[in-house]
Design an enzyme around this catalytic site. Structure first.
Site: not given
Length: 584
Positions: A394, A521, A523
């Site tokens: 990001c 993102h 994750e």
């Protein structure tokens, strides 16, 4: 439908989220479909406007919901996909009730906490519990509900009252209350104290809820006399500190939680879970055996609180487990890498740079605000020049573009308009849909599609050679597409773009061991047995295994993998090479 309410006593942050997730994974391993709801008693509509120092990271769901980090635990443990309505707040409840009142739904009656707020809570829970969270679309059989905060808090009283009524509405045989409490052990005496738990249970009972299970959080296993004392209230489970979170479901299962819940709720399951918990045992065993270290420098703004980067750390752990290395995360406050710190606090400055230079890889996660951005760009510049593995997420990707523009293209004032609106080289700009006057929910949020523009992209290979991926976003700014050709001429390739080709999603630097940036993102979709490809690539490169992994067609050697199919805890049993499939 069966409901399991998880409450907490004595202190907040006691581990209710992990325990709720562990109960869920145990029941799911028995073949049940499980969903989860997190209740936060704060008045905020959602977690989107929180500082990470308030409640940790803001977790983003497929539908763009900005929610509490515990929903990330639910998704990772149970491998499910939740929605924004799985996170219930006081703000949401009051907003829905006030909207009904404005529409005249209450027919002129006085709107009160009881019954209108409590009824709205019960209706929300019953409605959300029926929504499928698995890929097969089957309606859940069990709903695990975590009530945030501590029993006795003023703000949680309406929720306690709602569940007092709820237990009679759904009948006792379909409702179970697990109370998580602390057993402190003062260093002066070393004796485990039960009084806080007794007081907490007494208060909960006084509010109309009687716990069926007490899960005692303690630093060491409960002494027999202490367990007998607490068991006068109800069934007791000891949840002492363990070396790995993967051991918590096993700890609960060993103490008969499955058989108790099976009897208490008349669940249609085998008494002993098998296959899925075997995988968790393998992960726990493997985590304990990891010896060879791999260190990642996490250069960020919120490094004083590890919960600020919970999903990032989990994604690194998932990848390290597959790569067969013991993860060491070196937290570096990005401001410590800047010239101002060198001038004012030279010791802190040199310690930060020493941490960075001794790491095997560099990670710059997302964040907001100008503080520390120059330090992050210094770290990115070092990783690029020294050929060190780098991943920017990001804002990390945006700053990688800014750093490249300054030091390779020669645009000295290149910047994001977030930090310098007057820059003559605005390489990162705000998006057209960004509303600067409204903070909550105004970003580009949720699952969006990214198309690969290159067949030879490292990221495309790590994702399983797919044409596109669907990942979760949370940003207000983006790389300026009008300047794209300047970067690609110098070797910074935009290998992933949105469906329209207008938004830059993935960057890769040519002739570098691993220099990757992603606007999304990744994750948030990482799982213990399905690590996120960008993080997995970073760990492979940091461990010196990326090139051999790519050369073998994105396969690991049997020594580096463990089975997710066998009933044995041995990593060598029933094992073939692990092939990472598309995570889209």
């Amino acid at each position: 439908m069966n409901y399991i309410l998880v409450t907490g006593g004595v202190i907040s942050g006691i581990g209710k989220g992990i325990i709720a997730s562990s109960v869920g994974i145990i029941l799911k391993s028995c073949g049940l479909h499980v969903t989860a709801i997190k209740i936060d008693p704060y008045i905020n509509i959602d977690a989107g406007t929180f500082s990470p120092y308030e409640h940790g990271e803001v977790f983003v769901l497929d539908d763009g919901g900005e929610v509490d980090l515990d929903l990330g635990n639910y998704e990772r443990f149970l491998d499910i996909r939740l929605t924004r309505d799985n996170n219930l707040t006081t703000g949401k409840i009051y907003q829905s009730v006030i909207n009904k009142e404005r529409r005249g739904d209450y027919l002129g009656k006085t709107v009160q906490v009881v019954p209108h707020i409590t009824d709205a809570i019960q209706e929300w829970v019953m409605k959300q519990a029926k929504i499928s969270v698995d890929d097969d679309g089957v309606e859940p059989q069990v709903c695990v509900i975590e009530l945030g905060g501590t029993v006795g808090d003023i703000e949680s009283m309406p929720f306690i009252e709602a569940f007092r009524q709820f237990q009679f509405k759904v009948k006792r045989e379909n409702f179970c209350n697990i109370h998580v409490s602390l057993i402190p052990q003062p260093n002066t005496t070393g004796e485990q104290k039960t009084k806080p738990t007794q007081n907490s249970v007494r208060e909960l009972r006084g509010l109309g809820l009687s716990p069926d299970l007490i899960m005692c959080r303690c630093s060491t296993p409960l002494e027999t006399s202490v367990k007998e004392k607490i068991s006068m209230f109800c069934h007791v489970i000891c949840v002492h500190d363990v070396s790995s979170l993967y051991k918590v479901p096993l700890l609960l299962e060993d103490q008969g939680v499955v058989s108790y819940l099976c009897q208490r709720l008349s669940l249609p399951i085998e008494v002993r879970p098998r296959k899925m918990l075997t995988k968790w045992k393998e992960m726990a065993d493997r985590t304990a055996r990891l010896l060879e270290p791999v260190s990642i420098a996490l250069v960020g703004k919120y490094t004083k609180l590890a919960d600020s980067y919970t999903s990032v750390i989990k994604a690194l752990e998932h990848s390290a487990l597959i790569v067969n290395h013991k993860l060491e995360v070196k937290y570096i406050d990005s401001a410590d890498l800047e010239a101002a710190t060198q001038r004012d606090e030279p010791v802190k400055y040199h310690e930060a740079w020493q941490k960075l230079c001794s790491s095997h890889g560099v990670l710059v996660p997302g964040g907001f605000g100008v503080r520390g951005t120059e330090g992050k760009m210094h770290a990115i510049n070092w990783a690029r020049k020294e050929n060190k593995p780098f991943l920017g997420v990001c804002l990390g990707m945006q700053l990688a573009v800014c750093e490249f523009a300054r030091n390779v293209l020669g645009w000295e004032d290149a910047n994001s308009t977030e930090f310098n609106p007057e820059s003559s080289h605005p390489v990162v700009i705000d998006m057209p849909e960004h509303n600067p006057g409204q903070m909550g929910g105004t970003m580009r949020l949720g699952k969006r599609r990214t198309m690969f523009k290159s067949n030879n992209s490292v990221m495309r290979k790590l994702y399983g050679d797919v044409e596109y991926v669907d990942e979760r976003h949370r940003h207000r700014f983006e790389v300026n597409p009008e300047l794209k050709h300047h970067f690609e001429e110098k070797g910074l390739q935009f290998v992933g773009q949105d469906v329209e080709g207008e938004r830059m999603e993935i960057i890769e630097l040519e002739n570098h061991c691993y220099f990757v940036g992603v606007q999304y993102h990744p994750e948030f979709t990482s799982r213990p047995m399905k690590p996120s490809p960008p993080y997995f690539g970073l760990l492979l490169a940091a461990a010196g295994k990326l090139q051999s992994y790519l050369a073998k067609g994105c396969r690991l050697s049997p020594r580096d993998t463990y089975s997710d199919r066998s009933d044995s805890s041995s990593p060598e049993t029933d094992l073939s090479d692990l092939k990472f499939l598309s995570l889209s």
